[in-house]
Write a protein that holds these residues in place. Structure first.
Motif, short mmCIF file in Angstrom:
data_model
loop_
_atom_site.label_atom_id
_atom_site.label_comp_id
_atom_site.label_asym_id
_atom_site.label_seq_id
_atom_site.Cartn_x
_atom_site.Cartn_y
_atom_site.Cartn_z
N ARG A 97 -12.51 -13.90 -10.93
CA ARG A 97 -10.99 -14.06 -11.76
C ARG A 97 -10.35 -12.70 -11.77
O ARG A 97 -10.90 -11.88 -12.20
N SER A 98 -9.01 -13.02 -11.28
CA SER A 98 -8.21 -12.02 -11.57
C SER A 98 -7.48 -12.02 -12.87
O SER A 98 -7.20 -12.90 -13.48
N VAL A 99 -7.39 -10.53 -13.51
CA VAL A 99 -7.07 -10.67 -14.85
C VAL A 99 -6.25 -9.22 -14.92
O VAL A 99 -6.11 -8.39 -14.47
N VAL A 100 -5.37 -9.53 -16.12
CA VAL A 100 -4.80 -8.22 -16.65
C VAL A 100 -5.67 -7.61 -17.82
O VAL A 100 -6.01 -8.11 -18.84
N LEU A 101 -5.71 -6.26 -17.69
CA LEU A 101 -6.60 -5.35 -18.78
C LEU A 101 -5.75 -5.19 -20.08
O LEU A 101 -5.67 -3.96 -20.37
N THR A 102 -5.09 -6.15 -20.56
CA THR A 102 -4.35 -6.22 -21.71
C THR A 102 -5.68 -7.01 -22.64
O THR A 102 -5.64 -8.08 -22.65
N LEU A 103 -5.74 -6.09 -23.98
CA LEU A 103 -6.84 -6.64 -24.66
C LEU A 103 -6.31 -7.33 -25.90
O LEU A 103 -5.28 -7.12 -26.52
N ARG A 104 -6.96 -8.62 -26.20
CA ARG A 104 -6.37 -9.72 -27.22
C ARG A 104 -7.14 -9.08 -28.36
O ARG A 104 -7.85 -8.43 -28.46
N ALA A 105 -6.61 -9.26 -29.63
CA ALA A 105 -6.88 -8.88 -30.91
C ALA A 105 -8.30 -9.44 -31.13
O ALA A 105 -8.65 -10.71 -30.61
N GLY A 106 -9.20 -8.85 -31.68
CA GLY A 106 -10.66 -9.26 -31.67
C GLY A 106 -11.68 -9.14 -30.53
O GLY A 106 -12.68 -9.85 -30.24
N PHE A 107 -11.00 -8.31 -29.42
CA PHE A 107 -11.95 -8.06 -28.02
C PHE A 107 -13.30 -7.66 -28.70
O PHE A 107 -13.41 -6.86 -29.33
N THR A 108 -14.33 -8.43 -27.81
CA THR A 108 -15.64 -8.05 -27.91
C THR A 108 -16.37 -7.77 -26.59
O THR A 108 -17.25 -7.14 -26.53
N GLY A 109 -15.52 -8.03 -25.58
CA GLY A 109 -15.94 -7.65 -24.27
C GLY A 109 -17.08 -8.50 -23.68
O GLY A 109 -17.81 -8.01 -22.92
N VAL A 110 -17.20 -9.52 -24.11
CA VAL A 110 -18.66 -10.25 -23.82
C VAL A 110 -18.39 -11.23 -22.54
O VAL A 110 -19.30 -11.50 -22.09
N SER A 111 -17.12 -11.57 -22.29
CA SER A 111 -17.04 -12.36 -21.08
C SER A 111 -15.47 -12.15 -20.57
O SER A 111 -14.71 -11.41 -21.13
N SER A 112 -15.21 -12.73 -19.25
CA SER A 112 -14.09 -12.58 -18.57
C SER A 112 -12.94 -13.38 -19.28
O SER A 112 -11.52 -13.04 -19.15
N ASP A 113 -13.36 -14.31 -20.32
CA ASP A 113 -12.40 -15.05 -21.17
C ASP A 113 -11.45 -14.29 -22.03
O ASP A 113 -10.61 -14.64 -22.70
N ALA A 114 -12.00 -12.96 -22.22
CA ALA A 114 -11.25 -12.01 -23.26
C ALA A 114 -9.93 -11.52 -22.94
O ALA A 114 -9.01 -11.02 -23.29
N PHE A 115 -9.79 -11.83 -21.32
CA PHE A 115 -8.46 -11.31 -20.75
C PHE A 115 -7.64 -12.41 -20.22
O PHE A 115 -8.02 -13.46 -19.94
N GLU A 116 -6.27 -12.25 -19.76
CA GLU A 116 -5.41 -13.14 -19.21
C GLU A 116 -5.56 -13.26 -17.66
O GLU A 116 -5.71 -12.36 -17.19
N GLU A 117 -5.08 -14.36 -17.32
CA GLU A 117 -5.23 -14.50 -16.07
C GLU A 117 -4.16 -13.65 -15.04
O GLU A 117 -3.17 -13.50 -15.82
N ASP A 118 -4.27 -13.13 -14.19
CA ASP A 118 -3.42 -12.50 -13.21
C ASP A 118 -3.41 -13.03 -11.87
O ASP A 118 -3.86 -12.23 -10.88
N GLY A 119 -2.92 -14.12 -11.45
CA GLY A 119 -2.60 -14.46 -10.30
C GLY A 119 -3.70 -15.02 -9.63
O GLY A 119 -4.69 -15.67 -10.29
N ASP A 120 -3.90 -15.02 -8.06
CA ASP A 120 -4.91 -15.84 -7.58
C ASP A 120 -6.34 -14.93 -7.76
O ASP A 120 -6.40 -13.73 -7.73
N PRO A 121 -7.53 -15.76 -7.62
CA PRO A 121 -8.79 -14.96 -7.88
C PRO A 121 -9.01 -14.12 -6.55
O PRO A 121 -8.27 -14.20 -5.63
N PHE A 122 -9.96 -13.25 -6.87
CA PHE A 122 -10.25 -12.13 -5.76
C PHE A 122 -11.49 -12.55 -4.90
O PHE A 122 -12.44 -12.67 -5.66
N PRO A 123 -11.50 -12.67 -3.79
CA PRO A 123 -12.49 -12.88 -2.82
C PRO A 123 -13.80 -11.98 -2.87
O PRO A 123 -13.30 -10.62 -2.46
N VAL A 124 -14.97 -12.26 -3.03
CA VAL A 124 -15.97 -11.20 -2.71
C VAL A 124 -17.07 -12.29 -2.03
O VAL A 124 -17.05 -13.52 -2.04
N SER A 125 -17.86 -11.52 -1.27
CA SER A 125 -19.08 -12.29 -0.69
C SER A 125 -20.17 -12.62 -1.56
O SER A 125 -20.66 -11.82 -2.41
N GLN A 126 -20.85 -13.61 -1.17
CA GLN A 126 -21.97 -14.06 -2.01
C GLN A 126 -23.43 -13.12 -1.72
O GLN A 126 -23.89 -13.12 -2.65
#
Length: 230
Positions: A97-126
């Motif tokens: 998941r591609s995100v912007v590192l802009t932190l929302r209020a109450g950020f806990t850093g526990v998952s990628s859902d804490a960040f806003e989307e930023d375009g297409d996802p980034f490919p990596v190998s399995q």
């Protein structure tokens, strides 16, 4: 002898033909006794920054021994190609998941859902995920903003961040919560304190900042990168 002093002497000898501690001291504008003290204590941050300017070796390399020895300026002078960091190729590709590192209020850093989307996802190998023991849901990809981490990470390069890797490691690159802003910096442990350090050799512009190490300060470790605009 401290490893940092050994690297300093090696770089001074290779790049500036400085064969003695006194010659190194003259290059850096410090006393021979200061250079001698570094042999047991390690090179100070000020000494590393002076070495970048006078010798052409990266302060991050002096600190950890990792990466290219040369600064971008010195590398251009010698005609060496820049480092290219890429994620491994594989027939089976998954997407981070591609995100912007802009932190929302109450950020806990526990998952990628804490960040806003930023375009297409980034490919990596399995296979890369499996070999490193990573889970896809614990990774995010973020575009580099600015040139503070150049030449290793330039503007618009992509950094892959492992959100579960929160233990600080001296000399490694992390995404951190700096005054409510997500930034990517190298963590350096010196004088029993942690600092945020930029790889850019212009240390007058990109000065080290002391790291607070407050709860949720570390977002995650940068575990891979894709360079663009080479």
């Amino acid at each position: 002898m401290h490893d940092q002093s050994r690297r300093l002497y090696d770089a001074a000898r290779e790049l500036r033909n400085a064969e003695t501690p006194s010659a190194v001291a003259r290059l850096l504008g410090v006393s021979p006794q200061t250079v001698k003290n570094w042999e047991s204590r390690g090179v100070s941050l000020e000494g590393m920054m002076a070495a970048e300017e006078a010798i052409g070796c990266r302060s991050a390399w002096l600190r950890t021994g990792e990466g290219d020895m040369l600064t971008s300026k010195e590398r251009r002078n010698q005609g060496r190609p820049p480092i290219k960091l890429v994620t491994p190729d594989s027939p089976k590709i998954v997407h981070v998941r591609s995100v912007v590192l802009t932190l929302r209020a109450g950020f806990t850093g526990v998952s990628s859902d804490a960040f806003e989307e930023d375009g297409d996802p980034f490919p990596v190998s399995q296979s890369w995920l499996q070999s490193n023991g990573f889970h896809l849901q614990d990774l995010v990809a973020a575009r580099i903003r600015g040139q503070s981490m150049a030449p290793n990470l330039n503007e618009d390069d992509i950094a892959v961040i492992h959100l579960k890797s929160k233990r600080p490691i001296d000399g490694k690159v992390f995404a951190v919560n700096f005054d409510g802003e997500g930034v990517i910096k190298r963590l350096v442990y010196d004088y029993k304190r942690w600092f945020l350090y930029s790889d850019n050799p212009d240390q007058n512009r990109y000065r080290p900042q002391e790291a607070s190490m407050a709860p949720n300060f570390i977002i995650g470790q940068v575990v891979a990168a894709q360079k663009f605009n080479l």
